[in-house]
Write an enzyme that holds these catalytic residues in place. Sequence first.
Site, PDB file in Angstrom:
ATOM      1  N   GLU A  17     -14.277 -40.573  -7.858  1.00 51.32           N
ATOM      2  CA  GLU A  17     -13.467 -40.000  -8.934  1.00 51.32           C
ATOM      3  C   GLU A  17     -12.641 -38.799  -8.467  1.00 51.32           C
ATOM      4  O   GLU A  17     -12.203 -37.987  -9.279  1.00 51.32           O
ATOM      5  CB  GLU A  17     -14.375 -39.593 -10.096  1.00 51.32           C
ATOM      6  CG  GLU A  17     -15.116 -40.759 -10.722  1.00 51.32           C
ATOM      7  CD  GLU A  17     -15.995 -40.337 -11.880  1.00 51.32           C
ATOM      8  OE1 GLU A  17     -15.460 -39.966 -12.934  1.00 51.32           O
ATOM      9  OE2 GLU A  17     -17.226 -40.369 -11.718  1.00 51.32           O
ATOM     10  N   SER A 149     -16.108 -43.168 -15.018  1.00 48.16           N
ATOM     11  CA  SER A 149     -14.722 -43.612 -15.180  1.00 48.16           C
ATOM     12  C   SER A 149     -14.563 -45.130 -15.125  1.00 48.16           C
ATOM     13  O   SER A 149     -13.508 -45.633 -14.759  1.00 48.16           O
ATOM     14  CB  SER A 149     -13.821 -42.966 -14.110  1.00 48.16           C
ATOM     15  OG  SER A 149     -13.801 -41.568 -14.275  1.00 48.16           O
ATOM     16  N   TYR A 215      -6.864 -44.634 -17.358  1.00 49.65           N
ATOM     17  CA  TYR A 215      -6.039 -43.735 -16.560  1.00 49.65           C
ATOM     18  C   TYR A 215      -4.640 -44.243 -16.202  1.00 49.65           C
ATOM     19  O   TYR A 215      -3.778 -43.442 -15.836  1.00 49.65           O
ATOM     20  CB  TYR A 215      -6.776 -43.376 -15.256  1.00 49.65           C
ATOM     21  CG  TYR A 215      -8.105 -42.720 -15.510  1.00 49.65           C
ATOM     22  CD1 TYR A 215      -8.177 -41.434 -16.038  1.00 49.65           C
ATOM     23  CD2 TYR A 215      -9.292 -43.381 -15.233  1.00 49.65           C
ATOM     24  CE1 TYR A 215      -9.392 -40.825 -16.289  1.00 49.65           C
ATOM     25  CE2 TYR A 215     -10.519 -42.780 -15.470  1.00 49.65           C
ATOM     26  CZ  TYR A 215     -10.552 -41.505 -15.998  1.00 49.65           C
ATOM     27  OH  TYR A 215     -11.773 -40.910 -16.240  1.00 49.65           O
ATOM     28  N   ARG A 254     -19.724 -34.989 -23.107  1.00 52.58           N
ATOM     29  CA  ARG A 254     -19.231 -36.046 -23.980  1.00 52.58           C
ATOM     30  C   ARG A 254     -20.257 -37.168 -24.062  1.00 52.58           C
ATOM     31  O   ARG A 254     -20.861 -37.534 -23.044  1.00 52.58           O
ATOM     32  CB  ARG A 254     -17.924 -36.600 -23.411  1.00 52.58           C
ATOM     33  CG  ARG A 254     -16.867 -36.901 -24.428  1.00 52.58           C
ATOM     34  CD  ARG A 254     -15.640 -37.521 -23.771  1.00 52.58           C
ATOM     35  NE  ARG A 254     -15.957 -38.809 -23.177  1.00 52.58           N
ATOM     36  CZ  ARG A 254     -15.531 -39.191 -21.970  1.00 52.58           C
ATOM     37  NH1 ARG A 254     -14.788 -38.392 -21.234  1.00 52.58           N
ATOM     38  NH2 ARG A 254     -15.855 -40.376 -21.505  1.00 52.58           N
ATOM     39  N   ASP A 256     -20.652 -41.165 -25.203  1.00 51.29           N
ATOM     40  CA  ASP A 256     -19.885 -42.368 -25.524  1.00 51.29           C
ATOM     41  C   ASP A 256     -20.751 -43.364 -26.295  1.00 51.29           C
ATOM     42  O   ASP A 256     -21.941 -43.540 -25.994  1.00 51.29           O
ATOM     43  CB  ASP A 256     -19.366 -43.027 -24.246  1.00 51.29           C
ATOM     44  CG  ASP A 256     -18.381 -42.138 -23.498  1.00 51.29           C
ATOM     45  OD1 ASP A 256     -17.802 -41.239 -24.129  1.00 51.29           O
ATOM     46  OD2 ASP A 256     -18.193 -42.352 -22.286  1.00 51.29           O
ATOM     47  N   GLU A 269     -23.546 -43.702 -22.775  1.00 53.81           N
ATOM     48  CA  GLU A 269     -23.819 -42.783 -21.669  1.00 53.81           C
ATOM     49  C   GLU A 269     -23.385 -41.375 -22.034  1.00 53.81           C
ATOM     50  O   GLU A 269     -22.722 -41.151 -23.051  1.00 53.81           O
ATOM     51  CB  GLU A 269     -23.089 -43.224 -20.406  1.00 53.81           C
ATOM     52  CG  GLU A 269     -21.575 -43.254 -20.532  1.00 53.81           C
ATOM     53  CD  GLU A 269     -20.896 -43.771 -19.276  1.00 53.81           C
ATOM     54  OE1 GLU A 269     -20.561 -42.927 -18.417  1.00 53.81           O
ATOM     55  OE2 GLU A 269     -20.698 -44.992 -19.162  1.00 53.81           O
ATOM     56  N   ASN A 271     -21.443 -37.915 -20.353  1.00 54.34           N
ATOM     57  CA  ASN A 271     -20.627 -37.343 -19.285  1.00 54.34           C
ATOM     58  C   ASN A 271     -20.813 -35.835 -19.313  1.00 54.34           C
ATOM     59  O   ASN A 271     -20.443 -35.185 -20.291  1.00 54.34           O
ATOM     60  CB  ASN A 271     -19.154 -37.682 -19.495  1.00 54.34           C
ATOM     61  CG  ASN A 271     -18.896 -39.176 -19.431  1.00 54.34           C
ATOM     62  OD1 ASN A 271     -18.678 -39.730 -18.378  1.00 54.34           O
ATOM     63  ND2 ASN A 271     -18.933 -39.839 -20.583  1.00 54.34           N
ATOM     64  N   GLY A 275     -13.405 -35.518 -18.032  1.00 53.98           N
ATOM     65  CA  GLY A 275     -12.037 -35.174 -17.663  1.00 53.98           C
ATOM     66  C   GLY A 275     -11.521 -33.965 -18.421  1.00 53.98           C
ATOM     67  O   GLY A 275     -11.809 -33.788 -19.601  1.00 53.98           O
TER      68      GLY A 275
END
Length: 305
Positions: A17, A149, A215, A254, A256, A269, A271, A275
């Site tokens: 990443e 990602s 992305y 974060r 998800d 999951e 994070n 980002g």
Amino acid sequence: MSEFGNVAVLYGGTSAEREISLKSGRAVHNALVEQGITAGLVDTREVSPLQLKSLGYDRVFNTLHGRGGEDGVIQGVLEYLKLPYAGSRVLGSALCMDKILTKRVWQSLALPTAKFREVKTSQAGNIDFEQMLVELNGKAFVKPAQEGSSIGMSMVTTADELKAAVNKALEFGCNVLIEQFINGPEFTVSILNGDALPSIRMQTPHAFYDYEAKYLSNSTEYFCPSGLSIEDETYIQSLAVTAFAAVDAEGWGRVDLMRDEDGQFYLLEVNTVPGMTEKSLVPMAAKAKGLSFAELVVTILRSAR
């Protein structure tokens, strides 16, 4: 802003990443400088983080995504150096980086997460892929357990596809998560100092929300507010805060989720270093809460300890 001293923005690194991390680091650095904070960019691929103190840094803002930056490794270095940093500590970072261990913790607490199977790097040649797919209702997502990602991620509907996807995911050098397919929209809830920010719903014409959709594509849409009822919004915010704390994550990050056709939400999951460009999801949720990108960055930095 002198309270922060000289801030090192860690970015780049050596994970898969890296390119995303470079963008996050530059955006955070620019925001800090605009706020009158003394800050420097440190690419850990080029500069050893063990040099941070000797380089004159007093505090760290970590934007290293993936392994080496999000898995407890850099957090351990910063603890050793006694440098304040924001976000999850060593244990929370390491646990959240492993999607399988994260899901096992959630299962132990009866938090909703999709059915899954694990393939370890040592057992890939001894698997009945056809039976595994049947157990997961005939359709599944395959993911390297320690990548983010959506890197190395595939959707499969046949045993041959499953075998190929597992072999592809194993190339990333970690165990593989095979997760039951959920047919429905994906949501994300950002956490900031113990509070949930407004949820975001992602919509893409791709088969699923993959790396390209995240992305590279201009066709992915983001909705904030996400269009949920007040009751559902309150529910997933509460669920996200609970799930985040359950895996010892802290500070900011974060969670998800996906929602199936019957309206049931499932945790995917966590994070711990998501980002951080101005167009990323955490800044988008913060903006809906009334926080500018610069205010968000300073709020995160202020929580460093």
